[in-house]
Each structure stands twice: as structure tokens, then as C-alpha cells.
Design a protein around this motif. Sequence first.
Motif, PDB file in Angstrom:
ATOM      1  N   ASP A 141       0.851  -1.185   0.000  1.00 14.96           N
ATOM      2  CA  ASP A 141       0.000   0.000   0.000  1.00 14.96           C
ATOM      3  C   ASP A 141       0.890   1.239   0.000  1.00 14.96           C
ATOM      4  O   ASP A 141       1.530   1.558   1.002  1.00 14.96           O
ATOM      5  N   VAL A 142       0.946   1.920  -1.140  1.00 13.40           N
ATOM      6  CA  VAL A 142       1.829   3.068  -1.305  1.00 13.40           C
ATOM      7  C   VAL A 142       1.049   4.360  -1.112  1.00 13.40           C
ATOM      8  O   VAL A 142       0.010   4.563  -1.747  1.00 13.40           O
ATOM      9  N   GLU A 143       1.533   5.215  -0.224  1.00 13.27           N
ATOM     10  CA  GLU A 143       0.915   6.511  -0.019  1.00 13.27           C
ATOM     11  C   GLU A 143       1.911   7.592  -0.428  1.00 13.27           C
ATOM     12  O   GLU A 143       2.958   7.750   0.205  1.00 13.27           O
ATOM     13  N   LEU A 144       1.585   8.295  -1.494  1.00 16.71           N
ATOM     14  CA  LEU A 144       2.461   9.350  -1.987  1.00 16.71           C
ATOM     15  C   LEU A 144       1.965  10.711  -1.502  1.00 16.71           C
ATOM     16  O   LEU A 144       0.763  10.938  -1.382  1.00 16.71           O
ATOM     17  N   LYS A 145       2.896  11.600  -1.234  1.00 16.93           N
ATOM     18  CA  LYS A 145       2.547  12.924  -0.738  1.00 16.93           C
ATOM     19  C   LYS A 145       2.133  13.831  -1.889  1.00 16.93           C
ATOM     20  O   LYS A 145       2.623  13.720  -3.004  1.00 16.93           O
TER      21      LYS A 145
END
Length: 300
Positions: A141-145
Motif C-alpha cells: 500500500d503506497v501513499e504518496l505525498k
Amino acid sequence: MASSGIALVDKPGGMTSHDVVARARKGLGTRKIGHAGTLDPMATGLLVLGVEGATRLLTFLVGLDKTYEATIRLGVSTDSDDADGVETARADAATLAAVTPEAIASGVAALTGPISQIPSTVSAIKVGGRRAYDLAREGVDVELKARSVTVSRFEVLGSRRGEEGIELDVVIDCSSGTYIRALARDLGAALGIGGHLIALRRTHVGPFDVARAASIDDLADRPLLAPAHVASAVLGRVDVTAEEARDLRHGKRLSGAGARMTGDAAAAVDPAGELVGILERRGADLKSGMNMPTTQGEAR
């Protein structure tokens, strides 16, 4: 040995930017080639390559504004925000029919100007030293800013409604780092029907036009753009004497010459037309912040 210069390549669809660089290395007979901004495999259009000593210029080209021609499909979402991904949601016919041209225009307007954008999860951005797309493919699960970008033009050139959704042909002028896939995703989200990108072509990088680009097969037969030509087009130009060029190459300052440069940086070009380096101000003086090798390619 290959000449030093900048190559403009019209990337075909289905190839990565790395694939293009690999082909260019083979065609031009050198390992020293880099590019000034990735294009997704699905995308076509302008890829700017630095060859030999001109790879030093890429740092000044990466941040240039870009222009894209694209087709957005509204009504269908994918996990990559483009046509290469897996469909994740689809709007029903009634919901699609309720979307008016005025609502689309309002959604486009909201995505024009300075905006905050979360890049697509399937992107080349590094998270903890690894590419986001590699992590996404592994199920992480990738959370990019969110990042600040500027979309100076987002114009709808044409639209079509069909069983697959609403398709918009658009042209977009934007700052470096803008994800066109994310614009498609966000426009669809704002309309409540989802959206993704189905076609993308980069037509301009700064002052450089894809109309002047070579195909990957013809690249070896096309002369490179001279570093002096490229740097002058991007940064502006300061002509220097042979003596000044020698001083700059030896790390010396041009005393009291600051007024000869109007911007933050400029190309120093010697009487032979070669790029000496990139000038920077040091108080009232000028100094070369980056020197170039002395043998350059020729401008077209």
C-alpha cells in the motif's frame, strides 16, 4: 566516439524511456547518454537525450515546462490511472448521462492553475529508495505525498460520448512533475464517475518541439543539437572573449561582469561558438558554475 550534444527523439508507444536510451546507446556508439524526463511506456512523443559531455546539461532541462496532447476517458477508473492498468470501477449509463458539458468545464477549470496533486501510485517516484510502481506491483500500500504543480493550460479540444464513457481530447501545458494521469483521475473523481488516461503524447519540452525530433530508428543519422544552442535557448546567452573563456575554464571570475547576465544563469559561449559553461552570479562578478568539455557537436 559520439559527438557531444542533445538529441530530440519521438518515442514510440510500448517502449520505456530506458528502452529508448538503450537503443540510442547502440545507435550512437556510446554508453554516456541520459534523458531529461521519463515518458510512460504508453506515451509517445518528445524525449530529450543528452549525449557524451552534454549529459551535464540535463540538470537544466529536467525542470522545463511540458506540453501534452491527451485523451481522457471519463466513467472508468483503473489502478494505474491509465489504459495499462486494471479496471477498478465503472459508472452506469444513467450516471454518465447526468454529467453535463458545463460540469466537465467546471472540473477542468478547477484543475487549472497552481494545484496540489497526489501522483499516481504506479509512478517512478521513489519511496524508501524503491520505485512506487515496484511496490504497487508487490501489493504494498503506497501513499504518496501531494505536490504543488502548475497547469497553465487545460483545454478540451473535443469530446465524444459512447458505451465506454465520455472521451475528452485535451491539450495541457504544465510544470515539470505534473502527472497527466492524475489529472484524468482527479477530473473523473470530481465528476463522481471516475476517469483514466487512454492516450498521451508529449509535444514540447521547454522550447523544443517534437516536430524536430527523430524517430529512434533514424537517430544515428541526425546531427545533434549543439550544447551552446541548447543552453542558450533555455537559459539565455552571454558571449565571452577567448581570454574570458580561458579564465572561466580555469575557475576564475569575470570581475564586474554581472550586469551582462539578466537571469539567474546563462550560457557562456566563446568566439568559436562553443559552450564554455553555465554562468552564475557571484555578487557583481560572473563565475562558471558548470564547465563543459571543449569539443562540441554542431547545431542543426
